[in-house]
Design a protein around this motif. Structure first.
Motif, short mmCIF file in Angstrom:
data_model
loop_
_atom_site.label_atom_id
_atom_site.label_comp_id
_atom_site.label_asym_id
_atom_site.label_seq_id
_atom_site.Cartn_x
_atom_site.Cartn_y
_atom_site.Cartn_z
N GLY B 294 0.81 -1.22 0.00
CA GLY B 294 0.00 0.00 0.00
C GLY B 294 0.84 1.27 0.00
O GLY B 294 0.38 2.31 -0.45
N GLN B 295 2.07 1.18 0.51
CA GLN B 295 2.93 2.37 0.53
C GLN B 295 3.26 2.83 -0.87
O GLN B 295 3.17 4.01 -1.18
CB GLN B 295 4.21 2.06 1.30
CG GLN B 295 3.99 1.91 2.79
CD GLN B 295 3.60 3.22 3.44
OE1 GLN B 295 4.25 4.23 3.23
NE2 GLN B 295 2.52 3.19 4.19
N GLU B 297 1.57 2.05 -3.53
CA GLU B 297 0.32 2.45 -4.18
C GLU B 297 -0.07 3.87 -3.77
O GLU B 297 -0.48 4.67 -4.61
CB GLU B 297 -0.80 1.49 -3.80
CG GLU B 297 -0.70 0.17 -4.55
CD GLU B 297 -1.82 -0.77 -4.20
OE1 GLU B 297 -2.58 -0.46 -3.27
OE2 GLU B 297 -1.92 -1.82 -4.85
N ALA B 298 0.08 4.17 -2.47
CA ALA B 298 -0.28 5.52 -2.00
C ALA B 298 0.62 6.55 -2.68
O ALA B 298 0.15 7.59 -3.13
CB ALA B 298 -0.14 5.60 -0.49
N ALA B 299 1.91 6.25 -2.75
CA ALA B 299 2.84 7.20 -3.37
C ALA B 299 2.51 7.39 -4.85
O ALA B 299 2.47 8.51 -5.35
CB ALA B 299 4.27 6.71 -3.21
N ARG B 300 2.22 6.27 -5.53
CA ARG B 300 1.90 6.36 -6.96
C ARG B 300 0.59 7.10 -7.17
O ARG B 300 0.45 7.87 -8.12
CB ARG B 300 1.81 4.96 -7.57
CG ARG B 300 3.10 4.16 -7.47
CD ARG B 300 4.18 4.69 -8.38
NE ARG B 300 4.09 4.11 -9.70
CZ ARG B 300 4.36 4.78 -10.80
NH1 ARG B 300 4.70 6.04 -10.73
NH2 ARG B 300 4.30 4.18 -11.97
N VAL B 313 9.66 7.16 -0.40
CA VAL B 313 8.69 6.42 0.40
C VAL B 313 9.16 5.01 0.73
O VAL B 313 9.21 4.62 1.90
CB VAL B 313 7.31 6.37 -0.32
CG1 VAL B 313 6.35 5.48 0.44
CG2 VAL B 313 6.75 7.77 -0.47
N GLN B 317 11.85 3.53 4.36
CA GLN B 317 11.28 2.57 5.30
C GLN B 317 12.03 1.24 5.26
O GLN B 317 12.30 0.63 6.29
CB GLN B 317 9.81 2.33 4.97
CG GLN B 317 8.97 3.58 5.09
CD GLN B 317 7.52 3.30 4.75
OE1 GLN B 317 6.91 2.41 5.31
NE2 GLN B 317 6.97 4.06 3.82
#
Lengths: 249, 403
Positions: B294-295, B297-300, B313, B317
């Motif tokens: 999801g990280q 995906e959220a960034a994209r 991102v 991490q």
């Protein structure tokens, strides 16, 4: 509630999608969304509603059919995909905040990197947005230090900070404890009063009833029913919708 | 005092079995400490370390050029002090930092003790002793200045300040090897702790980007890149370092036309680098696997391109998760440099072996090896402490400080 204009923001026609394992998630799903409209998508789990809205910002690809978002035809062209993503914000079920960045930096990251806006200006806007979703005092904290409801409100503010014309919500309240659902729905309801176009996948009947312009039922990868909330919940035209409503109401 | 005694009693002598165990352990520890002290103070002859201290530090580096190494040390000390102060002046956004926390005061005290006691114990000349004190003063001064005025530094200024380190590294290379008007000191004259630190820092700095690229390559969608990375990682991890070192010394001479093959020291440093990169890639891969999908995906979905999403991102991490494993790699890399002595390089262990081969110091192995162990332990402890401090600073779940 503001009235949607006639301008089309999303036009999906007969979209079909297969996953690599051969499972067909979308079987000719179609939907049009006008500017300023709030559309709620409901449906049983596995009906393809999440997959469907994820095709609107190209997080999922599709094999057949066509999707036009804000006048941009979604194709394999990467420039188109980036252009669409700039205009379409997304709020996820699991928030997906960046845990290594402070709340404020979560908001400012993309506008600074993608829109190349000056950091100071973006920070000012970010403060205003945090104020609006009611968590300005948490700006210096990290996402892991916030409650689920607060995190989801930050996620909404983060999406808004890119000034998108369309906001997609993928079950925004499903991962929240019951007492936190309301604070997130209230924020969403306030947004709906603005000009922004919203497509919301949710099981929140109250929200669909009072906020949506239109409610859509998906089942087995298709759009089964499309109606105004009043009609959708009291007098749906399809048997499938009635069965679904019997289960959730 | 009384309460401490009571606590001690509760912890050590709570039950008869506890008491018996405690007594046995205390006796064993006491005997061990007594035996060691008796050896260290009465039997051991520390002259071997005292006489050869310069050799241990820098090998056969020409005496008249050693001022360059002192200058480099001073630069490093100043940069360390300034960095330390800057970090204290800029606590995490969710914390109110203390400018002189207790640990920092302890560290300064400890360093002062070392700067005073070590040169005295080594019976260095007063001129050299005063250099140690000067370095200590420089460290504390830079720490104090940066801590006091560092908060006024703009974000751009802070980013520029970080650039001091690569610059010092390059300046250090010139200072050590010569050039740009300085007399050339060939790598064959480098040695001791300096060579150990040089080879390991070179390998650590370069294996990091290579390792990250290999880890990304291993997860890539492009089959050629993926299989290339897998093949490289698995081949290197399947071969003992010592064979690769010998291989490097022999093969590079054949592969590259005469004169182009790097000096023996550099050959060994490159082999260390490529060796460590394979292990580091696996540590980074475990970190990448720990970042939820999801990280990305959220960034994209926010419009970040794939490289930007990785850079801002995913990698921050992943590297935080991989940090303990990576530092573990760096520590074993530091210790692996002792293998360089087997291909004839006079790093710390190689130097020690030449000292022990000297008839004047026959049978003084214990003293030498103990000194070596202490030096290595000091370097590894510094790495470990630094990594834990970094972990705490980057931990996203840490509760903000109450003060």
């Amino acid at each position: 509630m503001s009235q949607p204009s006639s301008e089309l923001m999303i036009e999906a026609r007969a979209v079909e999608k297969w996953y690599p394992n051969g499972f067909q998630a979308l079987r000719g799903a179609s939907l049009t969304v006008r500017r300023g409209e709030v559309v709620v998508i409901m449906g049983p789990s596995g009906s393809g509603k999440s997959t469907f809205i994820r095709t609107f910002n190209a997080l999922e690809d599709f094999q057949k059919g066509s999707i036009t978002v804000d006048g941009i035809v979604l194709s394999d062209d990467l420039r188109n995909i980036d252009a669409v993503r700039r205009e379409v914000g997304m709020v996820f079920q699991q928030f997906n905040l960046f845990p290594h960045l402070s709340v404020l930096d979560n908001l400012t990251l993309a506008p600074v990197l993608v829109r190349k806006r000056p950091k100071a200006e973006v920070e000012q806007q970010a403060w205003a947005l945090l104020e609006r979703v009611g968590i300005a005092e948490q700006a210096g904290k990290y996402p892991g230090q916030l409650s689920g409801g607060q995190q989801q409100r930050v996620a909404i503010a983060r999406a808004l900070c890119m000034e998108p014309r369309i906001l997609l919500f993928d079950e925004p309240t499903s991962a929240l404890d019951p007492e936190m659902v309301r604070e997130v729905l209230e924020v969403m309801q306030n947004l709906a009063a603005d000009d922004i176009t919203m497509v919301v996948v949710t099981h929140e009947v109250k929200f669909a009833r009072h906020v949506a312009h239109r409610v859509v039922l998906m089942a087995e990868g298709e759009v089964v029913e499309e109606a105004e909330p009043e009609v959708f919940f009291t007098n749906p035209s399809h048997q499938r919708t009635r069965r679904f409503l019997d289960q959730i109401l | 005092m009384n309460s401490q005694l009571r606590r001690l009693r509760a912890e050590l002598f709570a039950t008869p079995a506890d008491a018996a165990l405690s007594l046995v352990l205390i006796t064993l520890l006491g005997l061990g400490a007594f035996g060691f002290l008796r050896w260290a103070l009465t039997q051991a002859q520390w002259a071997v370390v005292r006489v050869n201290s310069t050799l241990f530090a820098v090998g056969r580096y020409p005496v008249e050029q050693q001022w360059r190494l002192w200058l480099l040390t001073a630069l490093l000390v100043a940069a360390s002090g300034a960095t330390w102060g800057l970090l204290r002046a800029h606590p995490r956004p969710d914390r109110t930092g203390v400018r002189w926390p207790r640990n920092d005061r302890l560290a300064v005290g400890l360093l002062a003790l070392i700067a005073l006691a070590v040169p005295w114990a080594l019976a260095l000349t007063l001129a050299i002793q005063s250099r140690w004190w000067g370095l200590l003063l420089l460290l504390v001064l830079c720490r104090w200045l940066a801590g006091r005025h560092g908060a006024n530094l703009s974000p751009t200024g802070r980013r520029l300040a970080a650039l001091v380190w690569p610059v010092i590294y390059l300046v250090g290379m010139v200072l050590i090897s010569g050039g740009l008007g300085l007399v050339t000191v060939s790598p064959s004259e480098w040695g001791g702790l300096m060579l150990t630190l040089l080879a390991s820092s070179f390998a650590i700095l370069l294996c990091f980007p290579i390792g990250v690229l290999l880890a990304l390559g291993r997860r890539s969608d492009l089959p050629l890149l993926r299989w290339g990375s897998v093949l490289y990682i698995e081949f290197i991890r399947g071969a003992p370092l010592i064979t690769l070192l010998f291989l490097g010394q022999n093969i590079l001479g054949f592969l590259l036309p005469g004169g182009l093959a790097p000096e023996r020291v550099w050959r060994a440093a490159w082999v260390l680098t490529f060796f460590a990169a394979a292990y580091l890639a696996e540590a980074v891969r475990s970190g990448l696997a720990a970042v939820p999908r999801g990280q990305l995906e959220a960034a994209r979905s926010l419009g970040l391109s794939y490289p930007k999403a990785l850079q801002h991102v995913v990698l921050p991490q992943a590297l935080r998760v991989a940090l303990p494993a990576m530092v573990g790699q760096f520590i074993s890399l530091l210790q692996d440099t002792t293998l360089l002595s087997l291909i004839g390089l006079l790093e710390l262990l190689g130097t020690a072996r030449t000292v022990m081969a000297n008839p004047a110091f026959l049978g003084r192995n214990g003293e030498v090896y103990l000194t070596l162990a202490l030096l290595f332990w000091g370097c590894c402890a510094a790495l470990g402490l630094g990594s834990r401090a970094l972990e705490r600073r980057l931990d996203p779940h840490a509760v903000p400080s109450a003060t």
